[in-house]
Design a protein around this motif. Structure first.
Motif, PDB file in Angstrom:
ATOM      1  N   GLU A  34       8.331  10.901   6.723  1.00 19.81           N
ATOM      2  CA  GLU A  34       9.528  11.525   7.301  1.00 19.81           C
ATOM      3  C   GLU A  34      10.764  10.696   7.069  1.00 19.81           C
ATOM      4  O   GLU A  34      11.883  11.202   7.114  1.00 19.81           O
ATOM      5  N   LYS A  41       0.852  -1.183   0.000  1.00 22.87           N
ATOM      6  CA  LYS A  41       0.000   0.000   0.000  1.00 22.87           C
ATOM      7  C   LYS A  41       0.886   1.230   0.000  1.00 22.87           C
ATOM      8  O   LYS A  41       1.945   1.258   0.637  1.00 22.87           O
ATOM      9  N   SER A  53       4.634  -7.114   8.953  1.00 22.96           N
ATOM     10  CA  SER A  53       4.239  -5.862   8.322  1.00 22.96           C
ATOM     11  C   SER A  53       5.262  -4.776   8.670  1.00 22.96           C
ATOM     12  O   SER A  53       5.780  -4.727   9.776  1.00 22.96           O
ATOM     13  N   THR A  59       7.233   5.818   7.089  1.00 23.07           N
ATOM     14  CA  THR A  59       6.453   7.044   7.027  1.00 23.07           C
ATOM     15  C   THR A  59       7.195   8.093   6.212  1.00 23.07           C
ATOM     16  O   THR A  59       8.396   7.987   5.990  1.00 23.07           O
ATOM     17  N   ILE A 108       6.248  -0.463   8.048  1.00 24.00           N
ATOM     18  CA  ILE A 108       5.757   0.819   7.575  1.00 24.00           C
ATOM     19  C   ILE A 108       6.906   1.806   7.473  1.00 24.00           C
ATOM     20  O   ILE A 108       7.812   1.819   8.312  1.00 24.00           O
ATOM     21  N   HIS A 150       3.549   0.981   2.909  1.00 23.97           N
ATOM     22  CA  HIS A 150       3.345  -0.222   3.702  1.00 23.97           C
ATOM     23  C   HIS A 150       3.960  -1.402   2.985  1.00 23.97           C
ATOM     24  O   HIS A 150       3.676  -1.632   1.807  1.00 23.97           O
ATOM     25  N   GLU A 195       0.241   9.077   0.391  1.00 23.27           N
ATOM     26  CA  GLU A 195       1.075  10.272   0.342  1.00 23.27           C
ATOM     27  C   GLU A 195       2.038  10.321   1.522  1.00 23.27           C
ATOM     28  O   GLU A 195       3.100  10.925   1.445  1.00 23.27           O
ATOM     29  N   ARG A 196       1.648   9.692   2.588  1.00 24.02           N
ATOM     30  CA  ARG A 196       2.432   9.837   3.802  1.00 24.02           C
ATOM     31  C   ARG A 196       3.066   8.539   4.280  1.00 24.02           C
ATOM     32  O   ARG A 196       3.723   8.522   5.308  1.00 24.02           O
TER      33      ARG A 196
END
Lengths: 224, 671
Positions: free
Chosen positions: A114, A93, A108, A112, A110, A100, A96-97
């Motif tokens: 930043e 997935k 899983s 981000t 992630i 995943h 915009e931010r």
């Protein structure tokens, strides 16, 4: 891919007396309860095991339920990502931010916004969201891409990884493989990294096969 | 832009700079001239600001407030204000929320508290409040990485307390977006997110009455389709989520709530079973459902079923049922005499029982699900966990009353595979020495009842299973034979009784199976052995069997047994033991009204059986009066050979009957 290791372990499995005529079955069942859980003693998530019963003689425990302890030697495939390791996974997935990722099909991860380097821009092309690099042509990350990322932290209880795409040697694996020599000249350390990248690249192809092999062996174990 | 609500812009808002927008926007330039102070006013203001012509905003879609019956007017901001303001993009909203969240650690909780307040506000939302909620949720979705599990506990608990049923589709979508973001951003929130979604399986109490109406059904579809989609998305992003989902679902089963709640919850479980993440949760869902059925089943007291006055033969009940069933609704059976409709009465007393109603509805739900599985070709795959669940839960429960009919129905849908599988499993359990005694006895009781009552079972199958039983009993006689001793040879006697019971129903068809003949001779040897099963087994079964055997000329010599028409004897009690497995016939006619309609077409009623002594059609008796035994048992009566002599000779005589009920004996050792 880093984070995978094979460990040798000496184990003792305590088997209930009712299973004394089906000991291998009981042992395998007990070991399968370890799978996909982080184990402190092994310092990793058990992905697969290969077991050999050492001794046909087992000591019976004293007590109300006379369990007996079967001694085993096992080879364990462990997943133990540590910060600053490089892992590979598939993007499932993209927003915009965040990106995943799923690593080895079960963990899983992630990343981000930043932790995604400035170089990458979020775009929408033909209805698909993607991150495209401004400086590196054709370096694109979208759903389905296999990417390499840096581990920031690993939640051992939930098997959830927090990752980063800041370092230059992270990104789409396919692109990295093709362009390992074409790193930007401005950064010496990047140059140095590109040399080791070469190994990584060589290793990367290896690791892809390895994954495949690992998956195969996992199936093999479970069938046993 | 679709209809929007009236934008109330409070012109007296104090526009003071609060945050420097231009920094930290990742290179995107933003010109924001006006930033406002309080969040509540902020968002309203922003909503107004977003009614710019160029931007397709998400809010504008939200503003379709038709469902709230509002007369909406689209008003562009241009009409209302000067065209000075720039449009706030989603990222700006996110930044605002981020700052609200971050400022908590600095001690400034105002914006944060307002945000929490927005989440709490759920009832009777006006369209602008809806828009506010949606914006907040969407902004939060983008700012999940800034949510801290301890600092922002109030916010998190207000989010997780939200029940999807309270909101319209737009809020639902925004809320689910937030939940999915939360679940995938950090492993710590996965369980809470899953719990929130599972809580949304059932509506709040106020909705319960609406559930059966078309409006309620439409709402249910709206909610549940989204909830299940969200579960799928979470499973896609967090592969281990389904394994965390199963214990949550089992734990939150509202088994003691009202019937509509339980049914909706079970619907969800079955929807998961056949849905996108079905492969991960299917067997757990089915087992959890069977567990629920059994829990309800054992909760139904025997008082719900027993009707002390009636103790009528089930035989008549069955006959009456067949004629009257079409008309039977909530009809009061008292217009007819007690004699004629005792079954309806016991059904009625059961009907008032709310646990029975719940069980009935759940079983119907399960039947319908099984039917749809059969249609889609999944029945064999679904049958395996059902079978496991039966073996682990139902077979071990003390005399399950109705839950086992789930298996019956599944077998009826697919006699060749499932039907055979079930029979073979029960026979295997009976023969397997690893299992405890009462487990094996229970299995053979199920087997006997199943083979007798399933009209979809072929004669060869029944014969082959009987053959196994006969062989086992014969070997037992030779290996362990001794004197008659009900307690030492319980398993043997239960095996013999099973054989006799099945033959009472299927005597003719078994005789017709050519290769079964030698086994019929073996049966004679078993029954005439020193162990004397004929003396120990339930007298009514033995009597009926002997009558039929005599009429069919099965045995070379026949011994007379006079049991004085006892239903049970001390011997049968002894071998039946504490659980009274001597009187356990689990597939006796199902007393649950709605479920029975599914079972009926596949069921063999005693009245349908044509025993060998009854080669002419005989009518049933209506006025069988039974002697009130202190045992208070009702039995299946059989068509007497000579009705007149039967009644004239002995006034209040018990009819000879097939014991078909599961009533426990009231003698001391029974439970």
């Amino acid at each position: 891919m880093e984070g995978l290791k094979v460990s040798d372990a000496n184990l003792v499995v305590y088997v209930h007396p009712s299973k004394s005529n089906k000991v291998p079955q009981a042992v395998l069942r007990e070991l399968s309860s370890l799978l996909f859980r982080f184990n402190e003693s092994f310092d990793g998530v058990v992905l697969a095991y290969d077991v050999q019963i050492q001794d046909k003689i087992a000591k019976i425990l004293p007590g109300f339920h006379p369990y007996f302890g079967v001694k085993l030697k096992a080879k364990l495939l462990l997943f133990a990502p540590k910060p600053n390791m490089l892992l590979e996974g598939k993007v499932v997935k993209l927003t915009e931010r965040s990106i995943h990722v799923i690593v080895l099909g079960f963990s899983s991860a992630i990343i981000t916004v930043e932790d995604i380097r400035e170089d990458f821009n979020h775009k929408i092309k033909h209805g698909d969201e993607l991150f495209a690099s401004r400086s590196q042509k054709r370096h694109v990350i979208k759903v389905g891409t296999m990417i390499r990322f840096l581990v920031k932290s690993f939640d051992e209880e939930r098997l959830h990884i927090s990752g980063s795409l800041l370092p230059a040697n992270t990104g789409s694996i396919r692109w990295l493989a093709r362009h390992s020599e074409d790193f930007s000249v401005s950064d010496r350390s990047t140059r140095k990294r590109s040399e080791s990248e070469g190994e990584l690249v060589g290793g990367e192809t290896y690791s892809l096969n390895n994954d495949h092999q690992i998956k195969k062996s996992k199936k093999h174990r479970i069938r046993e | 832009m679709e209809g929007g609500s009236e934008c109330r812009v409070n012109r007296s808002v104090d526009y003071s700079p609060w945050v420097d927008w231009s920094s930290g926007c990742g290179g995107r330039t933003v010109e924001a001239r006006f930033v406002v102070v309080g969040l509540e006013l902020d968002l309203w203001w922003w909503i107004g600001a977003r009614f710019g012509p160029a931007e397709t905003t998400t809010i504008s879609r939200v503003m379709g407030a038709e469902e709230f019956g509002y007369n909406v007017k689209a008003q562009t901001f241009n009409e209302m204000e000067d065209d000075d303001f720039n449009h706030f993009s989603d990222s700006e909203l996110v930044y605002h929320v981020r700052d609200a969240l971050n400022s908590v650690s600095l001690g400034d909780c105002d914006s944060y508290n307002q945000l929490v307040g927005v989440m709490h506000h759920s009832k009777g939302l006006a369209p602008d409040e809806v828009a506010l909620l949606v914006t907040s949720l969407k902004a939060l979705s983008g700012a999940v990485s800034y949510i801290d599990i301890s600092l922002h506990e109030a916010l998190l608990s207000s989010i997780f307390d939200m029940n999807m049923w309270n909101y319209g589709p737009d809020v639902m979508d925004a809320l689910l977006g937030l939940i999915i973001s939360l679940a995938s951003s950090n492993g710590k929130y996965v369980e809470s997110c899953l719990e929130m979604l599972v809580s949304s399986f059932t509506p709040p109490f106020s909705f319960m009455d609406m559930l059966k109406q078309p409006r309620g059904i439409a709402k249910k579809d709206q909610v549940l389709s989204r909830v299940h989609l969200a579960l799928k998305h979470i499973a896609d992003l967090v592969p281990l989520a389904p394994s965390k989902l199963c214990p949550i679902i089992s734990r939150k089963m509202p088994i003691y709530e009202k019937e509509p709640m339980v049914v909706v919850y079970a619907e969800n479980m079955l929807k998961l079973e056949s849905g996108a993440i079905g492969e991960f949760v299917s067997s757990t869902m089915l087992m959890a459902l069977m567990d629920t059925l059994i829990d309800l089943d054992v909760d139904i007291g025997w008082d719900g079923i027993l009707h002390d006055d009636s103790s009528k033969g089930i035989f008549q009940m069955e006959i009456e049922d067949m004629d009257e069933f079409a008309d039977y609704d909530e009809e009061d059976g008292t217009e007819d005499t007690l004699l004629q409709f005792p079954r309806e009465l016991s059904r009625k007393s059961l009907g008032g029982n709310s646990t029975a109603e719940k069980l009935d509805s759940l079983m119907v739900l399960t039947f319908e699900h099984l039917k749809s599985c059969e249609v889609s070709g999944r029945l064999t795959e679904v049958f395996e966990p059902l079978l496991d669940s039966f073996r682990i839960t139902v077979l071990t429960a003390y005399k399950s009353k109705f839950a086992q009919f789930v298996m019956f129905y599944a077998c009826a849908l697919d006699p060749e595979n499932c039907g055979v599988r079930f029979a073979v499993l029960l026979a295997d359990i009976f023969a397997c020495e690893d299992y405890p005694l009462s487990f094996r006895m229970s299995a053979v009781a199920y087997l006997a009842s199943y083979l007798s009552r399933g009209n979809f079972l072929s004669a060869p199958l029944v014969a082959s299973i009987l053959k196994r039983l006969v062989d086992w009993c014969f070997e037992y006689c030779n290996r362990k034979g001794g004197e008659m001793n009900p307690t030492s040879h319980r398993l043997f006697y239960s095996g013999c009784q099973a054989i006799m019971y099945v033959l009472c129903f299927r005597m003719k068809s078994m005789i017709d199976v050519a290769w079964f003949k030698p086994h019929l001779l073996l049966i004679e040897q078993i029954l005439k052995h020193k162990l004397s099963p004929l003396k120990v087994c339930l007298p009514s079964v033995v009597e009926e069997f002997c009558r039929q055997a005599e009429a069919a000329q099965l045995f070379t010599s026949s011994e007379e047994f006079n049991f004085n028409d006892l239903l049970e004897s001390e011997h049968s009690r002894a071998f039946g033991g504490m659980e009274r497995l001597d009187m356990f016939f689990p597939f006796d006619p199902c007393l649950l009204k709605k479920s029975d309609r599914f079972i009926r077409p596949h069921f063999v009623y005693w009245s349908m059986v044509r025993p060998p002594y009854d080669d002419d059609e005989c009518i049933s008796d209506e006025d069988v009066v039974e002697e009130e035994l202190d045992l208070d048992v009702s039995k299946m009566s059989i068509t007497p050979r000579n009705p007149l002599s039967y009644w004239i000779s002995n006034g209040l005589e018990e009819p000879r009957g097939m014991p078909a009920r599961i009533r426990p004996s009231t003698s001391p050792e029974s439970l």
